[in-house]
Design an enzyme around this catalytic site. Sequence first.
Site, PDB file in Angstrom:
ATOM      1  N   GLY A 320       7.867 -16.135  27.147  1.00 40.48           N
ATOM      2  CA  GLY A 320       8.718 -15.876  25.949  1.00 40.48           C
ATOM      3  C   GLY A 320      10.500 -15.688  26.552  1.00 40.48           C
ATOM      4  N   TRP A 323      11.319 -18.871  27.750  1.00 39.88           N
ATOM      5  CA  TRP A 323      11.424 -20.139  26.398  1.00 39.88           C
ATOM      6  C   TRP A 323      13.616 -20.112  25.912  1.00 39.88           C
ATOM      7  CZ3 TRP A 323      13.248 -18.663  21.749  1.00 39.88           C
ATOM      8  CH2 TRP A 323      12.856 -19.512  20.308  1.00 39.88           C
ATOM      9  N   HIS A 324      13.421 -18.772  26.207  1.00 38.42           N
ATOM     10  CA  HIS A 324      14.804 -17.832  25.833  1.00 38.42           C
ATOM     11  C   HIS A 324      16.237 -19.203  26.792  1.00 38.42           C
ATOM     12  CE1 HIS A 324      13.301 -15.167  23.027  1.00 38.42           C
ATOM     13  NE2 HIS A 324      14.760 -15.656  22.643  1.00 38.42           N
ATOM     14  N   GLY A 325      15.191 -19.168  28.341  1.00 41.38           N
ATOM     15  CA  GLY A 325      16.630 -20.066  28.977  1.00 41.38           C
ATOM     16  C   GLY A 325      15.916 -19.679  30.139  1.00 41.38           C
ATOM     17  N   PHE A 476      19.914 -21.621  23.859  1.00 44.63           N
ATOM     18  CA  PHE A 476      18.320 -21.516  24.578  1.00 44.63           C
ATOM     19  C   PHE A 476      17.097 -23.033  23.394  1.00 44.63           C
ATOM     20  CE2 PHE A 476      19.341 -17.012  23.034  1.00 44.63           C
ATOM     21  CZ  PHE A 476      20.221 -16.624  24.753  1.00 44.63           C
TER      22      PHE A 476
END
Length: 476
Positions: A320, A323-325, A476
């Site tokens: 997770g 996923w943001h960066g 993102f």
Amino acid sequence: MVFSSEIFLFLFLPNFLLIYYLAPMRWRSGVLLAGSYLFYAWWRIDFLGLLVLTTVWTWALGRATRASLRTGNLRRAKTMTAIGVTGCLSVLGVFKYFNFFVDSFAGLLGTTPEAMGVHWQILLPIGISFYVFQSISYLVDTYRGDADEDPSFIDFAAFIALFPQLIAGPILRYKDLADQFRHREHSLDLFTAGMQRFFIGLAKKVLLADAVAPLADLAFQNPDPTAPIAWVGALAYMLQLYFDFSGYSDMAIGLGMMMGFRFIENFDTPYASRSITEFWKRWHISLSVWLRDYLYIPIGGNRKGAARTYVNLMVVMVLGGLWHGSAWTYVLWGAWHGGWLAAERWTGLARATGTWALGRTLLIVLLGWVAFRAATLGDAVDMYAGMIGLNGFDIAQDIRFSITREMSAALGLSILVAVLEPKLKKLSFTHFQPQSGGTMTVVNTLVPTLVVTAIAMLAILRLAEQSVSPFLYFQF
């Protein structure tokens, strides 16, 4: 195109809504699709092609999966789903993580990408994380039998490209909107409520998030921040990120209501949480639910013993974070939250209550946001060093002069709004109550309407005097 810009507010949105409501009902999904593609192409028209190709790929593989299920060929249905999901993940992997993997591999070898012959960087398409996740959820839901009807290509393409949430969520699932694409409620009450919700979100963005952003930048751009600056900067970013992202979600939900859609809520006063477990039930709810349903449960969830549960929590949160960066700072942030989720489950702190639990949770969240905001792991370490006093406790004269009264007032106002938000939510300007029949009743009064109108005017006036500030989650 940014929601908090004059071109969106005074050109795109009014013209789109005019055409949308003048069009016959059967054409409105087509109008929505055309408007969404125009909205996305305003940034870069070449990446619109990637969005279209992903849409066609997902729709075609979804149809192939459903056809296999109808004939009872479960093996072929599973294969079609796997191919579809792999294709979507490949798009995300190439466009979002190629640079990260190349840079990391070069670092392990003690060299640079240029020395390895890689002289180019792949540009990250806006919104790719959101529309790829929506595509994956559609394919998996189709295989599971949760999306049991073939949508028309226009309806499905409009769902993937839905411009209110295309850039920064909330992450939607087609099975939750399928009925709304077939039939949507359009009423003056719903439109008015949506407009109010939109302007509340705009005010969060313009009057709060953008106003405290300079304080956060001042701290995070300082190579050796002292304790007061480090703590103030971390607090400012904690508030900036929340009001920026929740403001976008409010605007997205409001725009959806103006077009007859009801999106899921994405925030529920997360800074009132008494544990990290509770925090993830209140923060970015659509992502939390997605990770739970499509990652945590499939890899075993809490069904295979305590030790495996802790591992699963760590895996989900690290992914997770990634996923943001595509940076190690996001991996660290994900691991930080995963570790606390596991620790709370082990110790029982997930059920903690009281003021001390609130303070502990806020401190954990704030420390995590430092890694989330820092450009590199080294920058995060510098901020943490400052927060524990290793850089001293004085405030340099140039920094003291850089902190204006407006910044200080904005920080104080943001703290006040965050503290009072749980009570303000109960006195919501636009109050929805689901009835037993599934319909929603909108209760509007003159006073809330006037208050929202005043807030909207302040936000627009503020918008007119500042440059366009993109939403933080665009990256993102």
